[in-house]
Design a protein around this motif. Sequence first.
Motif, short mmCIF file in Angstrom:
data_model
loop_
_atom_site.label_atom_id
_atom_site.label_comp_id
_atom_site.label_asym_id
_atom_site.label_seq_id
_atom_site.Cartn_x
_atom_site.Cartn_y
_atom_site.Cartn_z
N GLU A 28 0.84 -1.21 0.00
CA GLU A 28 0.00 0.00 0.00
C GLU A 28 0.87 1.25 0.00
O GLU A 28 0.59 2.21 -0.73
CB GLU A 28 -0.92 0.01 1.22
N ALA A 29 1.92 1.24 0.81
CA ALA A 29 2.82 2.39 0.88
C ALA A 29 3.51 2.63 -0.46
O ALA A 29 3.71 3.77 -0.88
CB ALA A 29 3.85 2.19 1.98
N ALA A 30 3.86 1.56 -1.15
CA ALA A 30 4.51 1.69 -2.46
C ALA A 30 3.59 2.34 -3.48
O ALA A 30 4.05 3.06 -4.37
CB ALA A 30 4.97 0.32 -2.95
N PHE A 31 2.28 2.13 -3.36
CA PHE A 31 1.32 2.69 -4.30
C PHE A 31 0.77 4.05 -3.84
O PHE A 31 0.03 4.69 -4.59
CB PHE A 31 0.17 1.72 -4.54
N ALA A 32 1.13 4.49 -2.65
CA ALA A 32 0.58 5.73 -2.10
C ALA A 32 0.90 6.93 -2.98
O ALA A 32 0.04 7.77 -3.24
CB ALA A 32 1.09 5.96 -0.68
N ALA A 33 2.12 7.03 -3.46
CA ALA A 33 2.51 8.17 -4.30
C ALA A 33 1.73 8.16 -5.61
O ALA A 33 1.35 9.21 -6.13
CB ALA A 33 4.01 8.15 -4.56
N PHE A 34 1.48 6.96 -6.16
CA PHE A 34 0.70 6.87 -7.39
C PHE A 34 -0.72 7.38 -7.16
O PHE A 34 -1.27 8.12 -7.97
CB PHE A 34 0.65 5.43 -7.92
N PHE A 47 -8.52 -2.10 -10.30
CA PHE A 47 -7.32 -2.62 -10.96
C PHE A 47 -6.10 -2.46 -10.04
O PHE A 47 -5.33 -3.40 -9.86
CB PHE A 47 -7.09 -1.90 -12.29
N VAL A 48 -5.95 -1.28 -9.45
CA VAL A 48 -4.83 -1.04 -8.54
C VAL A 48 -4.94 -1.94 -7.32
O VAL A 48 -3.95 -2.52 -6.87
CB VAL A 48 -4.74 0.45 -8.16
N GLU A 49 -6.15 -2.09 -6.77
CA GLU A 49 -6.35 -2.98 -5.63
C GLU A 49 -6.01 -4.43 -5.99
O GLU A 49 -5.45 -5.17 -5.17
CB GLU A 49 -7.79 -2.90 -5.11
N THR A 50 -6.31 -4.82 -7.22
CA THR A 50 -5.96 -6.17 -7.67
C THR A 50 -4.45 -6.32 -7.76
O THR A 50 -3.90 -7.36 -7.38
CB THR A 50 -6.64 -6.49 -9.02
N MET A 51 -3.76 -5.29 -8.22
CA MET A 51 -2.30 -5.30 -8.25
C MET A 51 -1.75 -5.46 -6.84
O MET A 51 -0.84 -6.26 -6.61
CB MET A 51 -1.76 -4.01 -8.89
N ILE A 52 -2.30 -4.71 -5.90
CA ILE A 52 -1.83 -4.76 -4.52
C ILE A 52 -2.06 -6.15 -3.93
O ILE A 52 -1.17 -6.73 -3.31
CB ILE A 52 -2.52 -3.66 -3.69
N GLY A 53 -3.25 -6.70 -4.15
CA GLY A 53 -3.54 -8.04 -3.64
C GLY A 53 -2.66 -9.10 -4.26
O GLY A 53 -2.21 -10.03 -3.59
N TYR A 54 -2.37 -8.94 -5.55
CA TYR A 54 -1.49 -9.89 -6.24
C TYR A 54 -0.09 -9.84 -5.64
O TYR A 54 0.52 -10.88 -5.38
CB TYR A 54 -1.47 -9.56 -7.73
#
Length: 105
Positions: A28-34, A47-54
């Motif tokens: 989650e922290a890695a995607f926070a800036a995005f 889609f982003v949540e699926t990436m995070i879960g993957y």
Amino acid sequence: MRRAQREHGGGLGRLVRVLLGLDRDAVEAAFAAFRQGRSLGAAQARFVETMIGYLEGNGTLDVGALYESPFTSLAPNGPEDLFGEADLDALVAVLERIEATAVPS
């Protein structure tokens, strides 16, 4: 030895990630800036949540996997269905940063 590990799939760091996955908070922290400063639509957010879960479950996510299941159930032709070029570049950069932390320098 480290150079050989990087050249052969990332070595021990990548293997550990594949076996154990990643901590959800770290992903989650890695995607926070995005996410910051972007108003994602519902499909984009899924889609982003699926990436995070993957990443949480598998520890790694190659860009090519975004064109396969489970991502194609959200974007049948790939992430270009949902994101513009700048956003795609930013997502790939997130994946590259996550991958870089698995490979010792």
